[in-house]
Design a protein around this motif. Sequence first.
Motif, PDB file in Angstrom:
ATOM      1  N   PHE A  58       0.829  -1.216   0.000  1.00 27.35           N
ATOM      2  CA  PHE A  58       0.000   0.000   0.000  1.00 27.35           C
ATOM      3  C   PHE A  58       0.860   1.261   0.000  1.00 27.35           C
ATOM      4  CE2 PHE A  58       0.791  -0.369   4.538  1.00 27.35           C
ATOM      5  CZ  PHE A  58       0.891   0.945   4.959  1.00 27.35           C
ATOM      6  N   LEU A  59       2.139   1.134   0.362  1.00 20.82           N
ATOM      7  CA  LEU A  59       3.049   2.277   0.308  1.00 20.82           C
ATOM      8  C   LEU A  59       3.479   2.581  -1.121  1.00 20.82           C
ATOM      9  CD1 LEU A  59       5.365   1.345   3.316  1.00 20.82           C
ATOM     10  CD2 LEU A  59       3.533   3.055   3.295  1.00 20.82           C
ATOM     11  N   ARG A  60       3.411   1.579  -1.980  1.00 23.95           N
ATOM     12  CA  ARG A  60       3.852   1.747  -3.361  1.00 23.95           C
ATOM     13  C   ARG A  60       2.716   2.141  -4.299  1.00 23.95           C
ATOM     14  NH1 ARG A  60       6.934  -2.160  -1.084  1.00 23.95           N
ATOM     15  NH2 ARG A  60       5.575  -3.922  -1.545  1.00 23.95           N
ATOM     16  N   SER A  61       1.483   1.887  -3.868  1.00 19.90           N
ATOM     17  CA  SER A  61       0.344   2.265  -4.709  1.00 19.90           C
ATOM     18  C   SER A  61      -0.900   2.394  -3.835  1.00 19.90           C
ATOM     19  CB  SER A  61       0.101   1.216  -5.795  1.00 19.90           C
ATOM     20  OG  SER A  61      -1.095   1.482  -6.494  1.00 19.90           O
ATOM     21  N   ASP A  62      -1.655   3.463  -4.053  1.00 21.56           N
ATOM     22  CA  ASP A  62      -2.936   3.581  -3.353  1.00 21.56           C
ATOM     23  C   ASP A  62      -3.874   2.444  -3.753  1.00 21.56           C
ATOM     24  OD1 ASP A  62      -2.115   5.872  -2.047  1.00 21.56           O
ATOM     25  OD2 ASP A  62      -2.994   7.230  -3.532  1.00 21.56           O
ATOM     26  N   GLU A  63      -3.717   1.971  -4.986  1.00 19.76           N
ATOM     27  CA  GLU A  63      -4.526   0.850  -5.461  1.00 19.76           C
ATOM     28  C   GLU A  63      -3.788  -0.460  -5.173  1.00 19.76           C
ATOM     29  OE1 GLU A  63      -7.045   2.565  -9.161  1.00 19.76           O
ATOM     30  OE2 GLU A  63      -4.893   2.371  -9.526  1.00 19.76           O
ATOM     31  N   HIS A  64      -3.570  -0.696  -3.894  1.00 23.60           N
ATOM     32  CA  HIS A  64      -2.779  -1.861  -3.474  1.00 23.60           C
ATOM     33  C   HIS A  64      -3.583  -3.146  -3.678  1.00 23.60           C
ATOM     34  CE1 HIS A  64      -5.157  -2.611   0.157  1.00 23.60           C
ATOM     35  NE2 HIS A  64      -5.272  -1.296   0.230  1.00 23.60           N
ATOM     36  N   PRO A  65      -2.884  -4.317  -3.719  1.00 23.94           N
ATOM     37  CA  PRO A  65      -3.574  -5.565  -4.044  1.00 23.94           C
ATOM     38  C   PRO A  65      -3.938  -6.434  -2.844  1.00 23.94           C
ATOM     39  CG  PRO A  65      -1.228  -5.903  -4.255  1.00 23.94           C
ATOM     40  CD  PRO A  65      -1.415  -4.470  -3.812  1.00 23.94           C
ATOM     41  N   ILE A  66      -3.806  -5.944  -1.627  1.00 22.49           N
ATOM     42  CA  ILE A  66      -3.902  -6.822  -0.458  1.00 22.49           C
ATOM     43  C   ILE A  66      -5.234  -7.568  -0.400  1.00 22.49           C
ATOM     44  CG2 ILE A  66      -3.914  -6.907   2.068  1.00 22.49           C
ATOM     45  CD1 ILE A  66      -1.959  -4.495   1.991  1.00 22.49           C
ATOM     46  N   PHE A  67      -6.335  -6.839  -0.420  1.00 22.87           N
ATOM     47  CA  PHE A  67      -7.644  -7.488  -0.276  1.00 22.87           C
ATOM     48  C   PHE A  67      -8.038  -8.244  -1.547  1.00 22.87           C
ATOM     49  CE2 PHE A  67      -7.803  -3.637   2.483  1.00 22.87           C
ATOM     50  CZ  PHE A  67      -7.662  -4.317   3.689  1.00 22.87           C
ATOM     51  N   HIS A  68      -7.667  -7.689  -2.693  1.00 21.62           N
ATOM     52  CA  HIS A  68      -7.897  -8.371  -3.962  1.00 21.62           C
ATOM     53  C   HIS A  68      -7.182  -9.714  -3.981  1.00 21.62           C
ATOM     54  CE1 HIS A  68      -6.579  -8.864  -8.338  1.00 21.62           C
ATOM     55  NE2 HIS A  68      -7.874  -9.058  -8.380  1.00 21.62           N
ATOM     56  N   ALA A  69      -5.938  -9.743  -3.503  1.00 19.59           N
ATOM     57  CA  ALA A  69      -5.160 -10.979  -3.501  1.00 19.59           C
ATOM     58  C   ALA A  69      -5.765 -12.025  -2.572  1.00 19.59           C
ATOM     59  CB  ALA A  69      -3.712 -10.691  -3.107  1.00 19.59           C
ATOM     60  N   MET A  70      -6.339 -11.598  -1.453  1.00 16.47           N
ATOM     61  CA  MET A  70      -6.989 -12.556  -0.555  1.00 16.47           C
ATOM     62  C   MET A  70      -8.078 -13.334  -1.289  1.00 16.47           C
ATOM     63  SD  MET A  70      -7.584 -10.650   3.081  1.00 16.47           S
ATOM     64  CE  MET A  70      -6.328  -9.582   3.790  1.00 16.47           C
ATOM     65  N   ASN A  85       1.123 -20.083   2.020  1.00 20.87           N
ATOM     66  CA  ASN A  85       0.776 -18.801   2.643  1.00 20.87           C
ATOM     67  C   ASN A  85      -0.486 -18.244   1.972  1.00 20.87           C
ATOM     68  OD1 ASN A  85       2.988 -19.043   4.311  1.00 20.87           O
ATOM     69  ND2 ASN A  85       3.932 -17.107   3.712  1.00 20.87           N
ATOM     70  N   GLY A  86      -1.565 -19.009   2.102  1.00 26.62           N
ATOM     71  CA  GLY A  86      -2.794 -18.709   1.395  1.00 26.62           C
ATOM     72  C   GLY A  86      -3.606 -17.571   1.971  1.00 26.62           C
ATOM     73  N   ALA A  87      -4.862 -17.498   1.571  1.00 25.48           N
ATOM     74  CA  ALA A  87      -5.726 -16.373   1.920  1.00 25.48           C
ATOM     75  C   ALA A  87      -5.887 -16.205   3.418  1.00 25.48           C
ATOM     76  CB  ALA A  87      -7.092 -16.549   1.256  1.00 25.48           C
ATOM     77  N   ASP A  88      -6.001 -17.309   4.162  1.00 22.67           N
ATOM     78  CA  ASP A  88      -6.173 -17.204   5.612  1.00 22.67           C
ATOM     79  C   ASP A  88      -4.926 -16.637   6.273  1.00 22.67           C
ATOM     80  OD1 ASP A  88      -8.684 -18.236   5.311  1.00 22.67           O
ATOM     81  OD2 ASP A  88      -8.157 -20.274   5.945  1.00 22.67           O
ATOM     82  N   VAL A  89      -3.753 -17.048   5.778  1.00 19.74           N
ATOM     83  CA  VAL A  89      -2.501 -16.498   6.298  1.00 19.74           C
ATOM     84  C   VAL A  89      -2.379 -15.024   5.943  1.00 19.74           C
ATOM     85  CG1 VAL A  89       0.020 -16.607   6.106  1.00 19.74           C
ATOM     86  CG2 VAL A  89      -1.299 -18.718   6.318  1.00 19.74           C
ATOM     87  N   LEU A  90      -2.736 -14.677   4.708  1.00 21.48           N
ATOM     88  CA  LEU A  90      -2.671 -13.276   4.285  1.00 21.48           C
ATOM     89  C   LEU A  90      -3.589 -12.411   5.143  1.00 21.48           C
ATOM     90  CD1 LEU A  90      -1.509 -11.229   2.302  1.00 21.48           C
ATOM     91  CD2 LEU A  90      -3.310 -11.849   0.683  1.00 21.48           C
TER      92      LEU A  90
END
Length: 301
Positions: A58-70, A85-90
């Motif tokens: 999220f520091l590199r882009s406001d449109e970060h992929p964290i929740f999308h990747a989950m 390191n799947g969705a639950d770990v993320l």
Amino acid sequence: MTDLAVLYEHPLWFAPLFAALEKRGIDVAKCSPDGDWNPADLTPPARVVFNRIAMSSFLRSDEHPIFHAMAMLDHWRRAGAHVINGADVLAIDASKARQLSLIASLGLAVPDTRVVHRAADVVEAARTLPFPLVVKANIGGSGAGIVKFDSLDALRAAVADGGLPTSVDGVLLVQDYVPARDGIITRIETLDRRLLYAIEVAGGGAFDLCPADACVVPGSGIGMTAVDPATELSVAAERIADAIDLDVGGVEVMIDDRDGVARFYDINALSNFVARPLDVLGWDPHDRLVDYLVEQIGKAR
């Protein structure tokens, strides 16, 4: 079908991993979280998917992929891929509040903390803690989103002026500032839920230390030393990894200089490993990581 896919967004951090995979002759699909995917398409990108999405994205882009990747990782799991390191770990990686709750549930000590979702609640939460204290973003990365306050007046002023850190999920932690003994934290890296190595990290303050290559720059004042952690610390780190099915990741702990208690405070599922591993450790942990990936590929075939 391709044996291995690596999902990542940082353009440089995983060059050592890809070099180690190439050296072993392992074909790998390099996957970006950008673009789109079809929830009705049950074709995963590979038999084994290795998640390397960083909280600091999220520091590199406001449109970060964290929740999308989950969501995407969970979809690939449902499609039949073995996700490392799947969705639950993320999801645990993306919430310091959930991390502390999990650690405390194992009977391990954590910094005294209050969790809020409104700036208006920060001052009242702080009244139950001693000063100095820190206010943390629930989702942080590389020490981002942490501010230390020495008094209630200073905290009130920050609330009034909009000077609090912000978290991309709107959740904040109000936390006792733990003076780390000798200014040192210990990062215990695990692989397949067991100790891989540990380093002591000194310098840079008690809440903005980062041993990864991309975070160590000349003049940073951050020093790293390989250590054999006390048995109780390595056992605790392994218990944490077991509790969340952490395939590869780090657990951070510091000794509270006020009472000598080991306080665990961070779980990091993105282990791009210590800078200059041959200098610090005398060996390269990527070799053992590749061994693990080969084993998982064999099981998935």
